[in-house]
Design a protein around this motif. Structure first.
Motif, mmCIF file in Angstrom:
data_model
loop_
_atom_site.group_PDB
_atom_site.id
_atom_site.type_symbol
_atom_site.label_atom_id
_atom_site.label_comp_id
_atom_site.label_asym_id
_atom_site.label_seq_id
_atom_site.Cartn_x
_atom_site.Cartn_y
_atom_site.Cartn_z
ATOM 1 N N ASP A 24 -7.280 -15.738 32.034
ATOM 2 C CA ASP A 24 -7.242 -14.373 31.509
ATOM 3 C C ASP A 24 -6.727 -14.267 30.078
ATOM 4 O O ASP A 24 -6.754 -13.187 29.506
ATOM 5 C CB ASP A 24 -6.377 -13.494 32.419
ATOM 6 N N THR A 25 -6.263 -15.364 29.513
ATOM 7 C CA THR A 25 -5.726 -15.331 28.161
ATOM 8 C C THR A 25 -6.855 -15.613 27.171
ATOM 9 O O THR A 25 -7.604 -16.565 27.338
ATOM 10 C CB THR A 25 -4.616 -16.385 28.011
ATOM 11 N N ASP A 26 -6.967 -14.767 26.155
ATOM 12 C CA ASP A 26 -7.986 -14.938 25.122
ATOM 13 C C ASP A 26 -7.690 -16.230 24.360
ATOM 14 O O ASP A 26 -6.606 -16.383 23.789
ATOM 15 C CB ASP A 26 -7.949 -13.741 24.177
ATOM 16 N N PRO A 27 -8.642 -17.177 24.334
ATOM 17 C CA PRO A 27 -8.413 -18.445 23.618
ATOM 18 C C PRO A 27 -8.054 -18.244 22.146
ATOM 19 O O PRO A 27 -7.356 -19.076 21.563
ATOM 20 C CB PRO A 27 -9.746 -19.183 23.759
ATOM 21 N N ALA A 28 -8.493 -17.150 21.551
ATOM 22 C CA ALA A 28 -8.180 -16.874 20.147
ATOM 23 C C ALA A 28 -6.683 -16.628 19.938
ATOM 24 O O ALA A 28 -6.181 -16.742 18.820
ATOM 25 C CB ALA A 28 -8.986 -15.685 19.651
ATOM 26 N N GLU A 29 -5.962 -16.292 21.008
ATOM 27 C CA GLU A 29 -4.516 -16.061 20.921
ATOM 28 C C GLU A 29 -3.731 -17.361 20.816
ATOM 29 O O GLU A 29 -2.561 -17.352 20.460
ATOM 30 C CB GLU A 29 -4.007 -15.339 22.180
ATOM 31 N N ILE A 30 -4.374 -18.482 21.147
ATOM 32 C CA ILE A 30 -3.656 -19.748 21.250
ATOM 33 C C ILE A 30 -3.858 -20.565 19.978
ATOM 34 O O ILE A 30 -4.977 -20.887 19.597
ATOM 35 C CB ILE A 30 -4.111 -20.529 22.504
ATOM 36 N N THR A 31 -2.727 -20.873 19.331
ATOM 37 C CA THR A 31 -2.715 -21.699 18.128
ATOM 38 C C THR A 31 -1.675 -22.802 18.329
ATOM 39 O O THR A 31 -0.961 -22.819 19.344
ATOM 40 C CB THR A 31 -2.324 -20.881 16.888
ATOM 41 N N ALA A 32 -1.549 -23.680 17.353
ATOM 42 C CA ALA A 32 -0.545 -24.746 17.432
ATOM 43 C C ALA A 32 0.865 -24.165 17.495
ATOM 44 O O ALA A 32 1.770 -24.771 18.065
ATOM 45 C CB ALA A 32 -0.682 -25.696 16.244
ATOM 46 N N GLU A 33 1.052 -22.965 16.943
ATOM 47 C CA GLU A 33 2.382 -22.334 16.908
ATOM 48 C C GLU A 33 2.694 -21.507 18.163
ATOM 49 O O GLU A 33 3.808 -21.005 18.311
ATOM 50 C CB GLU A 33 2.514 -21.445 15.672
ATOM 51 N N THR A 34 1.736 -21.360 19.052
ATOM 52 C CA THR A 34 1.940 -20.554 20.261
ATOM 53 C C THR A 34 3.019 -21.167 21.135
ATOM 54 O O THR A 34 2.972 -22.348 21.474
ATOM 55 C CB THR A 34 0.625 -20.451 21.073
ATOM 56 N N GLU A 35 4.002 -20.355 21.493
ATOM 57 C CA GLU A 35 5.027 -20.773 22.452
ATOM 58 C C GLU A 35 4.444 -20.481 23.832
ATOM 59 O O GLU A 35 4.477 -19.359 24.313
ATOM 60 C CB GLU A 35 6.329 -20.021 22.195
ATOM 61 N N PHE A 36 3.896 -21.537 24.436
ATOM 62 C CA PHE A 36 3.043 -21.346 25.610
ATOM 63 C C PHE A 36 3.758 -20.761 26.819
ATOM 64 O O PHE A 36 3.145 -20.083 27.615
ATOM 65 C CB PHE A 36 2.293 -22.633 25.973
ATOM 66 N N ARG A 37 5.041 -20.976 26.973
ATOM 67 C CA ARG A 37 5.759 -20.379 28.115
ATOM 68 C C ARG A 37 5.895 -18.871 27.974
ATOM 69 O O ARG A 37 6.212 -18.179 28.934
ATOM 70 C CB ARG A 37 7.127 -21.022 28.289
ATOM 71 N N GLU A 38 5.649 -18.353 26.763
ATOM 72 C CA GLU A 38 5.721 -16.909 26.517
ATOM 73 C C GLU A 38 4.419 -16.201 26.884
ATOM 74 O O GLU A 38 4.377 -14.974 26.900
ATOM 75 C CB GLU A 38 6.063 -16.641 25.045
ATOM 76 N N LEU A 39 3.355 -16.955 27.145
ATOM 77 C CA LEU A 39 2.082 -16.338 27.529
ATOM 78 C C LEU A 39 2.224 -15.681 28.899
ATOM 79 O O LEU A 39 2.842 -16.264 29.809
ATOM 80 C CB LEU A 39 0.970 -17.391 27.563
ATOM 81 N N ASP A 40 1.669 -14.490 29.055
ATOM 82 C CA ASP A 40 1.784 -13.744 30.316
ATOM 83 C C ASP A 40 1.280 -14.543 31.504
ATOM 84 O O ASP A 40 1.802 -14.432 32.608
ATOM 85 C CB ASP A 40 1.013 -12.423 30.240
ATOM 86 N N GLU A 41 0.269 -15.348 31.291
ATOM 87 C CA GLU A 41 -0.384 -16.066 32.384
ATOM 88 C C GLU A 41 0.308 -17.391 32.744
ATOM 89 O O GLU A 41 -0.071 -18.053 33.702
ATOM 90 C CB GLU A 41 -1.841 -16.327 31.986
#
Length: 84
Positions: A24-41
């Motif tokens: 459900d997460t838009d791939p465009a939201e994910i970058t090298a700087e994304t703190e992945f544990r902060e993603l809603d999913e």
């Protein structure tokens, strides 16, 4: 814009593989700087999926401790890259 280097291309591929773990997460939201544990999913199931992805796509056995030590997608990429 920086020229594409093999490492940049490898990182882009890793981000795509990482994003594919999420439904459900838009791939465009994910970058090298994304703190992945902060993603809603983010969930323990996705955590296991990332361990499986590291093994299947990169031939790397990723431990839970290594995954916990990574804060961003880029951190995770660097851990996997160092183990290759």
């Amino acid at each position: 814009m920086a020229p594409s280097t093999p490492e940049n291309m490898e990182l882009k591929e890793f981000i795509i593989n990482f994003a594919n773990q999420f439904e459900d997460t838009d791939p465009a939201e994910i970058t090298a700087e994304t703190e992945f544990r902060e993603l809603d999913e983010w969930s323990s199931l996705i955590n296991l999926g990332l361990i499986a992805m590291a093994d299947e796509e990169y031939g790397v056995e990723l431990s839970g401790a290594e995954l916990r030590s990574a804060k961003t997608v880029g951190d995770l990429f660097e851990i996997i890259k160092a183990k290759r």
